[in-house]
Design a protein around this motif. Sequence first.
Motif, PDB file in Angstrom:
ATOM      1  N   ASP A 111      31.372  11.841  16.707  1.00 17.46           N
ATOM      2  CA  ASP A 111      32.485  10.907  16.368  1.00 17.46           C
ATOM      3  C   ASP A 111      31.871   9.656  15.855  1.00 17.46           C
ATOM      4  O   ASP A 111      32.207   9.021  14.742  1.00 17.46           O
ATOM      5  CB  ASP A 111      33.560  10.637  17.627  1.00 17.46           C
ATOM      6  CG  ASP A 111      34.312  11.807  17.662  1.00 17.46           C
ATOM      7  OD1 ASP A 111      34.529  12.703  16.877  1.00 17.46           O
ATOM      8  OD2 ASP A 111      34.915  11.945  18.619  1.00 17.46           O
ATOM      9  N   ARG A 138      30.428  15.623  21.356  1.00 19.09           N
ATOM     10  CA  ARG A 138      31.494  15.392  20.656  1.00 19.09           C
ATOM     11  C   ARG A 138      31.577  14.015  20.182  1.00 19.09           C
ATOM     12  O   ARG A 138      32.202  13.390  19.170  1.00 19.09           O
ATOM     13  CB  ARG A 138      32.887  15.978  21.165  1.00 19.09           C
ATOM     14  CG  ARG A 138      33.957  15.233  20.607  1.00 19.09           C
ATOM     15  CD  ARG A 138      35.124  16.124  21.472  1.00 19.09           C
ATOM     16  NE  ARG A 138      36.489  15.594  21.047  1.00 19.09           N
ATOM     17  CZ  ARG A 138      37.679  16.011  21.562  1.00 19.09           C
ATOM     18  NH1 ARG A 138      37.704  16.716  22.659  1.00 19.09           N
ATOM     19  NH2 ARG A 138      38.789  15.494  21.071  1.00 19.09           N
ATOM     20  N   ARG A 139      31.508  13.232  21.395  1.00 18.08           N
ATOM     21  CA  ARG A 139      31.240  11.475  21.252  1.00 18.08           C
ATOM     22  C   ARG A 139      30.427  11.202  20.206  1.00 18.08           C
ATOM     23  O   ARG A 139      30.742  10.358  19.362  1.00 18.08           O
ATOM     24  CB  ARG A 139      31.052  11.033  22.454  1.00 18.08           C
ATOM     25  CG  ARG A 139      31.157   9.642  22.533  1.00 18.08           C
ATOM     26  CD  ARG A 139      30.559   8.873  23.820  1.00 18.08           C
ATOM     27  NE  ARG A 139      29.323   8.876  23.976  1.00 18.08           N
ATOM     28  CZ  ARG A 139      28.349   8.099  23.532  1.00 18.08           C
ATOM     29  NH1 ARG A 139      28.965   7.366  22.579  1.00 18.08           N
ATOM     30  NH2 ARG A 139      27.186   8.569  23.460  1.00 18.08           N
TER      31      ARG A 139
END
Length: 256
Positions: free
Chosen positions: A210, A206-207
């Motif tokens: 992003d 997820r990071r």
Amino acid sequence: MTDHQEILGPRLTKGEARPLETQAKRHYRAAGRNLARFAADLRRLQDGEAHLTRGFSSFGAYAEHTFDGLSAANAKKISVQGAVLLALEEHGRISLDEQTSQLPGATGLRALSVVLSQHGEDAMLAIYDKASQLRPGRAVVDSTVNLAVHGLLAPPPTLDSPADDHEPPPATGEKPVDVVDQDEADDPLEDPEAVHELHDRLIEIRRVLDDLGAVTTELAAVRGRKEALRILTDLLEEIQELPDALAAAIASQDTD
């Protein structure tokens, strides 16, 4: 005297245990500070793209080659913890060099890493400040991070029945539900390390997504394209390792 005591020798007296405990605590504190410094160094190496300088396509492979006994997966987790420590130091919360500076405990650092990955730096700093107030003069640990999270961050939506939606909040002094290490507390038969490994990988993916989204506005520049390529390489590596992490997490909860 039992056979067990004959093998291990006589039990320590209180007078014998006390100096050994003092020595062990001193070594424990030194080990924790050295590990924190290593985590910060590892993050600096990752941010500085040392793996590319050394000819590696991914940071995990570089760390595994450079530091004996360190796996690529653990290097990434430690690097995230290093990001927490560097942010805390940058904003004046801690000092990695001053011996008297109180650093987060091991469990607190892992919990703060989750907050940083899920909610960003500002939220992590606010949670750290609140957790420090709940445990003045002592290291921030996961339990105080959890209490701070409940106080400052809205709880995630659940699929509970309507009646559960009106359950009163916990009374003052009562410990709220652990939002970071719930898996460890609920099922003593599972392998928490495998579950945490899967959880950490999903957070890392997820990071990275992003980060990839943030750099798309800079693709016109050569540096932006290089950064996007680096991020994409990390993302593909994480995705490639995800099936094994999922299988291990499932196996750890198989009670048959």
